[in-house]
Design a protein around this motif. Structure first.
Motif, PDB file in Angstrom:
ATOM      1  N   GLN A 132       3.328   9.114  -1.689  1.00 16.19           N
ATOM      2  CA  GLN A 132       3.473   8.292  -2.883  1.00 16.19           C
ATOM      3  C   GLN A 132       2.192   8.302  -3.720  1.00 16.19           C
ATOM      4  OE1 GLN A 132       4.618   4.608  -0.982  1.00 16.19           O
ATOM      5  NE2 GLN A 132       6.779   4.879  -1.531  1.00 16.19           N
ATOM      6  N   ARG A 177       0.832  -1.195   0.000  1.00 20.07           N
ATOM      7  CA  ARG A 177       0.000   0.000   0.000  1.00 20.07           C
ATOM      8  C   ARG A 177       0.876   1.258   0.000  1.00 20.07           C
ATOM      9  NH1 ARG A 177      -4.798   1.314   4.391  1.00 20.07           N
ATOM     10  NH2 ARG A 177      -5.554   3.248   3.387  1.00 20.07           N
ATOM     11  N   LYS A 192      10.968   7.187   4.787  1.00 17.20           N
ATOM     12  CA  LYS A 192      10.927   5.761   5.104  1.00 17.20           C
ATOM     13  C   LYS A 192      12.272   5.286   5.625  1.00 17.20           C
ATOM     14  CE  LYS A 192       9.802   1.292   2.988  1.00 17.20           C
ATOM     15  NZ  LYS A 192       9.380   0.612   1.732  1.00 17.20           N
ATOM     16  N   ALA A 237       9.339  10.848   0.328  1.00 14.89           N
ATOM     17  CA  ALA A 237       8.790   9.649   0.966  1.00 14.89           C
ATOM     18  C   ALA A 237       9.860   8.580   1.150  1.00 14.89           C
ATOM     19  CB  ALA A 237       7.637   9.094   0.126  1.00 14.89           C
ATOM     20  N   ASN A 258       2.066   5.067   0.624  1.00 15.25           N
ATOM     21  CA  ASN A 258       1.695   6.050   1.644  1.00 15.25           C
ATOM     22  C   ASN A 258       1.128   7.295   0.945  1.00 15.25           C
ATOM     23  OD1 ASN A 258       3.929   7.547   0.693  1.00 15.25           O
ATOM     24  ND2 ASN A 258       5.302   6.624   2.203  1.00 15.25           N
ATOM     25  N   ARG A 259       0.766   8.288   1.750  1.00 15.15           N
ATOM     26  CA  ARG A 259       0.081   9.452   1.193  1.00 15.15           C
ATOM     27  C   ARG A 259       0.936  10.222   0.185  1.00 15.15           C
ATOM     28  NH1 ARG A 259      -3.142  13.040   5.392  1.00 15.15           N
ATOM     29  NH2 ARG A 259      -4.140  10.994   5.557  1.00 15.15           N
TER      30      ARG A 259
END
Length: 303
Positions: free
Chosen positions: A132, A127, A290, A286, A129-130
């Motif tokens: 991305q 999933r 991370k 991002a 993230n925002r």
């Protein structure tokens, strides 16, 4: 100099060498062959990469054992799919350069990291993230702008981005190293490449023109060498560093298309590329976010 710094410096040198070849030297080299069919160029690129790949495997001490992979049906099937995709990628890239559409190729390689996020979400259930997700949205806007401007999808850009993205997924599933995997792929593509060259023998000047013959033979080392440089550099650098350095390729290709090849660049292309660059800035943010989170998780508590 500490050993870690020396390793990082070597990693930078290897990675920068690979990206400089892919982004600057290879496009100029392919432009010298713009009178040759892209099919013939790719076929020669594959066949002349085989002896270079064998030499590299011999140097690594695995040439005698690489053949065992051909006995594994699953490995060969996955390698064949990967080989098909990379040949499509190479062919599209060569066509873009020789036909004066290097800007579209640059856009494709700018989009590729965002396509990887999308494929990871669809295929691997990763999933995004925002930041991305927002980056993918910005890239989609850029594609829409270019589609409206051109009256059709930027198929060169999308083919390059998605073929390389899916190729990367398949390569993760092939249980062999980078050099061995590359050797499997070019060996699988050898017969189709030979058929292409036989079929095009009547229109080819290979072996009849010394310069053209030398250039076509040179596509083999120019294909294999940057792959090995990249693989070596990637082992010595953090993944996030490689992720940022990879932007060198489309950036050099973008600059070369405008300033060396003289391709037209209008305001709508600038707007579309602006959306892509904003998307990549978010992607990079991002990526580093991370990385920081991962380092904090590994840090001993109370220090």
């Amino acid at each position: 100099m500490p050993a870690a710094d020396a390793g990082s410096n070597k990693g930078f040198a290897y990675a920068l060498g690979a990206f400089a070849i892919w982004g600057l030297i290879l496009p100029i080299y392919m432009k010298l062959l713009d009178h040759v069919s892209p099919f013939e160029i790719v076929a020669h690129r594959i066949l002349w990469a085989i002896p270079v790949a064998m030499l590299i495997l011999w140097w690594q001490g695995v040439l005698g054992t690489v053949w065992r992979h051909f006995a594994n049906v699953r490995t060969v099937a996955l390698a064949a799919l990967a080989a098909t995709l990379i040949s499509v990628n190479w062919g599209t890239y060569v066509y873009a350069i020789v036909s004066g559409q290097a800007l579209d190729a640059a856009l494709g390689y700018y989009i590729n990291p965002l396509v990887n996020i999308l494929l990871g979400a669809i295929v691997l259930g990763e999933r995004p993230n925002r930041p991305q997700s927002f980056a993918i949205g910005l890239a989609t806007v850029a594609v829409v702008i270019l589609t409206v401007r051109a009256g059709g999808l930027p198929w060169i850009s999308l083919t390059l981005a998605f073929s390389f993205g899916v190729y990367g997924l398949l390569r993760k599933m092939v249980p062999v190293g980078a050099s061995e995997g590359f050797f499997l792929e070019v060996m699988i593509l050898a017969l189709p490449s030979a058929v292409v060259l036989v079929a095009m023998a009547g229109e080819s000047r290979f072996l009849h023109d010394g310069v053209e013959t030398a250039l076509l033979i040179g596509t083999g080392p120019l294909t294999a060498i940057p792959l090995i440089l990249f693989a070596t550099g990637a082992r010595l650098l953090h993944y996030s560093t490689i992720g940022v350095l990879q932007y060198m390729v489309p950036t050099l290709l973008f600059l070369g298309a405008i300033f060396l090849f003289g391709e037209p660049f209008d305001i709508w292309q600038l707007v579309a590329f602006g959306f892509i660059w904003a998307a990549l800035a978010l992607y990079t943010f991002a990526l580093f976010q991370k990385g920081r989170a991962a380092r904090r998780a590994l840090r001993p508590q109370g220090l």
